[in-house]
Design a protein around this motif. Structure first.
Motif, PDB file in Angstrom:
ATOM      1  N   LEU A 134      -5.673  -0.371   5.896  1.00  0.00           N
ATOM      2  CA  LEU A 134      -6.041   1.104   5.594  1.00  0.00           C
ATOM      3  C   LEU A 134      -6.454   1.721   6.883  1.00  0.00           C
ATOM      4  N   GLY A 135      -7.513   0.929   7.456  1.00  0.00           N
ATOM      5  CA  GLY A 135      -7.874   1.450   8.865  1.00  0.00           C
ATOM      6  C   GLY A 135      -6.766   1.338   9.940  1.00  0.00           C
ATOM      7  N   LYS A 136      -5.937   0.600   9.840  1.00  0.00           N
ATOM      8  CA  LYS A 136      -5.035   0.732  11.033  1.00  0.00           C
ATOM      9  C   LYS A 136      -3.983   1.821  10.594  1.00  0.00           C
ATOM     10  N   MET A 137      -3.722   2.089   9.450  1.00  0.00           N
ATOM     11  CA  MET A 137      -2.656   3.143   8.787  1.00  0.00           C
ATOM     12  C   MET A 137      -3.393   4.242   9.434  1.00  0.00           C
ATOM     13  N   ARG A 138      -4.618   4.520   9.207  1.00  0.00           N
ATOM     14  CA  ARG A 138      -5.409   5.663   9.584  1.00  0.00           C
ATOM     15  C   ARG A 138      -5.229   5.978  10.946  1.00  0.00           C
ATOM     16  N   ASP A 139      -5.548   5.039  11.668  1.00  0.00           N
ATOM     17  CA  ASP A 139      -5.633   5.145  13.411  1.00  0.00           C
ATOM     18  C   ASP A 139      -4.166   5.512  13.884  1.00  0.00           C
ATOM     19  N   GLU A 140      -3.058   4.970  12.886  1.00  0.00           N
ATOM     20  CA  GLU A 140      -1.754   5.269  13.471  1.00  0.00           C
ATOM     21  C   GLU A 140      -1.216   6.657  13.195  1.00  0.00           C
ATOM     22  N   GLY A 141      -2.168   7.436  12.284  1.00  0.00           N
ATOM     23  CA  GLY A 141      -1.701   8.756  11.893  1.00  0.00           C
ATOM     24  C   GLY A 141      -0.818   8.616  10.645  1.00  0.00           C
ATOM     25  N   ILE A 142      -0.764   7.752   9.844  1.00  0.00           N
ATOM     26  CA  ILE A 142       0.044   7.498   8.689  1.00  0.00           C
ATOM     27  C   ILE A 142      -0.563   8.135   7.457  1.00  0.00           C
ATOM     28  N   LEU A 143      -1.806   8.165   7.389  1.00  0.00           N
ATOM     29  CA  LEU A 143      -2.691   8.682   6.309  1.00  0.00           C
ATOM     30  C   LEU A 143      -4.082   8.706   6.832  1.00  0.00           C
ATOM     31  N   GLU A 144      -4.920   9.496   5.706  1.00  0.00           N
ATOM     32  CA  GLU A 144      -6.384   9.832   5.881  1.00  0.00           C
ATOM     33  C   GLU A 144      -6.847   9.396   4.478  1.00  0.00           C
ATOM     34  N   PHE A 145      -8.027   9.076   4.337  1.00  0.00           N
ATOM     35  CA  PHE A 145      -8.770   8.890   3.234  1.00  0.00           C
ATOM     36  C   PHE A 145     -10.239   9.041   3.317  1.00  0.00           C
ATOM     37  N   ARG A 146     -10.906   9.309   2.243  1.00  0.00           N
ATOM     38  CA  ARG A 146     -12.415   9.610   2.110  1.00  0.00           C
ATOM     39  C   ARG A 146     -12.403   8.822   0.883  1.00  0.00           C
ATOM     40  N   LYS A 147     -13.112   7.814   0.525  1.00  0.00           N
ATOM     41  CA  LYS A 147     -13.208   7.173  -0.646  1.00  0.00           C
ATOM     42  C   LYS A 147     -12.152   7.139  -1.616  1.00  0.00           C
ATOM     43  N   ASN A 148     -11.886   7.775  -2.648  1.00  0.00           N
ATOM     44  CA  ASN A 148     -10.630   7.589  -3.314  1.00  0.00           C
ATOM     45  C   ASN A 148      -9.717   8.762  -3.240  1.00  0.00           C
ATOM     46  N   GLN A 149     -10.056   9.714  -2.170  1.00  0.00           N
ATOM     47  CA  GLN A 149      -8.905  10.614  -1.945  1.00  0.00           C
ATOM     48  C   GLN A 149      -8.134  10.351  -0.815  1.00  0.00           C
ATOM     49  N   LEU A 169       0.705  -1.293   0.099  1.00  0.00           N
ATOM     50  CA  LEU A 169      -0.206   0.162  -0.047  1.00  0.00           C
ATOM     51  C   LEU A 169       0.930   1.321  -0.245  1.00  0.00           C
ATOM     52  N   PHE A 170       1.871   1.236   0.827  1.00  0.00           N
ATOM     53  CA  PHE A 170       2.640   2.361   0.840  1.00  0.00           C
ATOM     54  C   PHE A 170       3.239   2.825  -0.339  1.00  0.00           C
ATOM     55  N   ILE A 171       4.044   1.677  -1.021  1.00  0.00           N
ATOM     56  CA  ILE A 171       4.650   1.928  -2.266  1.00  0.00           C
ATOM     57  C   ILE A 171       3.725   2.413  -3.387  1.00  0.00           C
ATOM     58  N   TYR A 172       2.522   1.911  -3.250  1.00  0.00           N
ATOM     59  CA  TYR A 172       1.374   2.229  -4.374  1.00  0.00           C
ATOM     60  C   TYR A 172       1.065   3.920  -3.980  1.00  0.00           C
ATOM     61  N   LEU A 173       0.956   4.080  -2.880  1.00  0.00           N
ATOM     62  CA  LEU A 173       0.130   5.508  -2.531  1.00  0.00           C
ATOM     63  C   LEU A 173       1.358   6.568  -2.620  1.00  0.00           C
ATOM     64  N   SER A 174       2.527   6.242  -2.380  1.00  0.00           N
ATOM     65  CA  SER A 174       3.582   7.090  -2.377  1.00  0.00           C
ATOM     66  C   SER A 174       3.850   7.231  -3.973  1.00  0.00           C
ATOM     67  N   GLU A 175       3.749   6.472  -4.856  1.00  0.00           N
ATOM     68  CA  GLU A 175       3.845   6.720  -6.198  1.00  0.00           C
ATOM     69  C   GLU A 175       2.891   7.623  -6.773  1.00  0.00           C
ATOM     70  N   GLU A 176       1.537   7.364  -6.243  1.00  0.00           N
ATOM     71  CA  GLU A 176       0.276   8.434  -6.738  1.00  0.00           C
ATOM     72  C   GLU A 176       0.516   9.792  -6.227  1.00  0.00           C
ATOM     73  N   ALA A 177       1.051   9.749  -5.022  1.00  0.00           N
ATOM     74  CA  ALA A 177       1.506  11.053  -4.241  1.00  0.00           C
ATOM     75  C   ALA A 177       2.339  11.989  -5.356  1.00  0.00           C
ATOM     76  N   SER A 178       3.488  11.188  -5.579  1.00  0.00           N
ATOM     77  CA  SER A 178       4.442  11.679  -6.352  1.00  0.00           C
ATOM     78  C   SER A 178       3.990  12.199  -7.630  1.00  0.00           C
ATOM     79  N   LYS A 179       3.055  11.268  -8.576  1.00  0.00           N
ATOM     80  CA  LYS A 179       2.535  11.796  -9.665  1.00  0.00           C
ATOM     81  C   LYS A 179       1.725  13.062  -9.538  1.00  0.00           C
TER      82      LYS A 179
END
Length: 217
Positions: free
Chosen positions: A194-209, A154-164
């Motif tokens: 994803l829920g764990k990563m949100r609870d740990e403050g690594i990320l936030e998400f709402r649908k596809n954002q 997940l982190f590699i994919y999301l980091s790539e999307e953030a970079s784009k």
């Protein structure tokens, strides 16, 4: 051609477009959602260019497990490698939503004396550049599925999307199920992580954002 934006037709003018059209090498067709455009094992002569909607490229193994290899958006093309290599297609091309597809008969173009046409070298050059770009995309997917953990993928994919996007807040083009298929993960396990990563403050998400708060896992 006026509203058609695709790298395949880069630098091709209106007269050249009309000439190609008159050669009988193009046709257009509408497909409802969840329609298989190309089936695994088919020998095909045409490539597809998405005019509207989305087409998913999927692989299904012997046990029925599905993997999402890529998602084709408007302006992009699919199945060109199988046409050029004259090999049976090893994936399914399926509409993720209602889609309008422009088909280009590459076999007709490459096996008839069109090499003197002004548009011919442009199409060949554009096709090469698209193929090279797809190789990079495939390499990125390999990077995404290399980690053994769900979080790592997940982190590699999301980091790539953030970079784009050039921002830590960004939209991803995949639904949860499509993301799970792309990363070769179980959807429920992906959602749980994803829920764990949100609870740990690594990320936030709402649908596809998504918004990334941490640069490491």
């Amino acid at each position: 051609m006026k509203n058609l934006q695709t790298p395949l037709f880069l630098n091709i003018d209106e007269n050249e477009w009309n000439d190609m059209n008159n050669c009988g090498c193009m046709r257009q067709q509408h497909f409802p959602k969840n329609t298989v455009i190309f089936h695994m094992g088919d020998f095909i002569r045409e490539i597809g260019i998405v005019l509207s909607g989305t087409v998913n490229i999927e692989n299904i193994d012997l046990w029925g497990n599905k993997s999402l290899l890529s998602s084709i958006s408007p302006g992009q093309l699919f199945a060109e490698s199988y046409v050029l290599c004259q090999e049976p297609i090893m994936v399914n091309a399926v509409t993720a939503e209602p889609a309008e597809i422009l088909f280009l008969n590459l076999e007709l173009i490459t096996n008839t004396p069109f090499s003197t046409k002004t548009w011919y070298p442009k199409i060949i050059k554009n096709m090469l550049q698209i193929s090279l770009h797809k190789n990079l995309t495939l390499a990125n997917r390999i990077f995404c599925t290399t980690p053994k953990t769900i979080r790592g993928r997940l982190f590699i994919y999301l980091s790539e999307e953030a970079s784009k996007a050039g921002s830590t807040t960004f939209q991803i083009p995949l639904s949860r199920q499509e993301l799970a298929d792309y990363l070769n993960l179980d959807r429920s396990a992906l959602s749980k992580e994803l829920g764990k990563m949100r609870d740990e403050g690594i990320l936030e998400f709402r649908k596809n954002q998504f918004t990334l708060f941490s640069t490491s896992i």
